[in-house]
Design an enzyme around this catalytic site. Structure first.
Site, PDB file in Angstrom:
ATOM      1  N   LYS A 144      56.367 -89.302  67.254  1.00  0.00           N
ATOM      2  CA  LYS A 144      57.813 -89.562  67.059  1.00  0.00           C
ATOM      3  C   LYS A 144      58.163 -89.508  65.580  1.00  0.00           C
ATOM      4  CE  LYS A 144      59.113 -90.494  71.301  1.00  0.00           C
ATOM      5  NZ  LYS A 144      59.749 -89.533  72.113  1.00  0.00           N
ATOM      6  N   LYS A 160      52.747 -79.949  76.501  1.00  0.00           N
ATOM      7  CA  LYS A 160      53.019 -80.417  77.867  1.00  0.00           C
ATOM      8  C   LYS A 160      54.481 -80.227  78.234  1.00  0.00           C
ATOM      9  CE  LYS A 160      54.174 -85.081  76.605  1.00  0.00           C
ATOM     10  NZ  LYS A 160      54.545 -86.362  76.976  1.00  0.00           N
ATOM     11  N   LYS A 175      60.764 -83.736  79.039  1.00  0.00           N
ATOM     12  CA  LYS A 175      62.163 -83.824  79.467  1.00  0.00           C
ATOM     13  C   LYS A 175      63.090 -83.106  78.505  1.00  0.00           C
ATOM     14  CE  LYS A 175      62.051 -88.125  82.065  1.00  0.00           C
ATOM     15  NZ  LYS A 175      61.061 -89.109  81.684  1.00  0.00           N
TER      16      LYS A 175
END
Ligand code: TYM
Length: 329
Positions: free
Chosen positions: A111, A194, A197
């Site tokens: 992040k 991966k 969303k």
């Protein structure tokens, strides 16, 4: 009967990664265990959604979660923020979570790298809130994908630390609910990493067949194997991984042989892959639409879920307060 807790962030629609990583076996899971399925809408606040978006995403994810086969008569399905007890346990656990270990968490480091302008304290303590979600129901099993493995490890550590600190054997150390030998990581269609969303690389359970065909046909590949016996490149390997998950073994074997003999046509492989994905997602998409249309059902379901979840959560928080030393004066 074991207690199972499964969570999903309300930050976007459910995709194939969520489905195969955590959700796919809910129908059987809920029959064999005492299940708590919830929408992690406190966790969603780390990305600062506006109130309307937050509200709509919660409803959408709830409908999608239910559409995967959750039976509210057997399992408990609820929205995290309807159970404020979890916030209290989070506060209590934070006192024994160290900044150093939180800073070393892989998801936190990622992040920081991706969003250096929004490194908030909620992100740092994200694993503590997740631990609270799980141990508040004293769960033994947690269905998660590979990306949550470290968070689950930290959950065990926080549970163990609490037990050691107070000399009790109160919290179980939860393990992953495994669908096979290993935790699943569904790759995206963009060739790297991966499926996520907000990565723009996903196939969503709510996608129409046309959208699925279009996305799969656009998936990144390469110019084909140049020599016999060569390893597929990363993007092609990823397509095979998705195919192994959604298609029959004979289908994957067929395309693997075609790859090995250098006769593979990625277009054919993608067409097949798209149809196999549609076969799995189409019935779920139909469920999503009918559940979303039934607002009363949704409202009644989460109300009932919150009551059941609070019963279990408040019992734990009450006992934890006793253990810590908050007693009647
Ligand atoms: P979230 O919302 O990112 O994902 C929900 C579940 O889907 C799995 N998953 C994947 N599995 C395989 N391949 C992928 N590409 C993939 N992408 C997502 C995740 O591993 C997860 O199981 N922190 C959690 C939400 C959470 C939670 C919890 C989960 C909060 N509290 C308590 C379990 C228990 C998260 O962000 O998941």
């Amino acid at each position: 009967m074991e207690t199972v807790v499964s969570g999903i962030r309300s930050t976007g629609n459910l995709h194939l990664g969520n489905y195969f990583g955590a959700v796919r076996n809910f129908i059987n899971m809920q029959r064999e265990n005492s299940c708590y399925f919830f929408i992690a809408d406190y966790h969603a606040l780390t990305t600062h959604p506006n109130p309307d978006n937050l509200h709509n995403s919660i409803k959408q994810v709830l409908a999608e979660y239910l559409a995967c086969g959750i039976d509210p008569d057997i399992a408990t399905i609820f929205v995290q923020s309807d159970v404020p007890e979890v916030a209290e346990l989070y506060l209590l656990l934070n006192m024994n979570a160290y900044v150093g270990e939180l800073e070393r968490t892989a998801s936190f480091k990622e992040k920081i790298r991706k969003h250096p302008d929004n490194i908030n304290a909620g992100l740092l303590t994200y694993p503590v809130l997740m631990a609270a979600d799980i141990i508040i129901h004293r769960a033994a099993k947690v269905p998660v994908g590979k990306d949550q493995e470290q968070h689950l490890e930290m959950t065990r550590r926080f549970a163990r630390r609490f037990n050691t600190m107070y000399g009790v054997n109160y919290f179980p150390e939860p393990e992953a609910y495994n669908f096979g030998k290993q935790l699943v990581k569904i790759p995206g269609l963009d060739g790297t990493g991966k499926m996520g969303k907000s990565e723009g690389n996903g196939i969503f359970l709510a996608d129409t067949p046309q959208e699925i065909r279009k996305k799969v046909m656009r998936a990144v590949t390469d110019s084909g194997p140049a020599t016999t016996g060569e390893e597929p490149s990363e993007p092609v390997k990823n397509l095979f991984t998705i195919m192994e998950t959604v298609s029959d073994k004979s289908t994957t074997d067929y395309f693997r042989e075609k790859f090995a003999s250098r006769e593979i046509r990625y277009g054919d492989m993608k067409k097949q892959l798209a149809e196999d994905i549609i076969k799995i997602t189409e019935p779920i998409r139909e469920n999503i639409n009918s559940i979303l249309a039934n607002r009363e059902y949704l409202a009644a379901t989460v109300k009932r879920g919150a009551e059941k979840a609070r019963e279990s959560a408040s019992k734990t928080v009450h006992e934890v307060r006793e253990i810590i030393g908050y007693r009647e004066v």
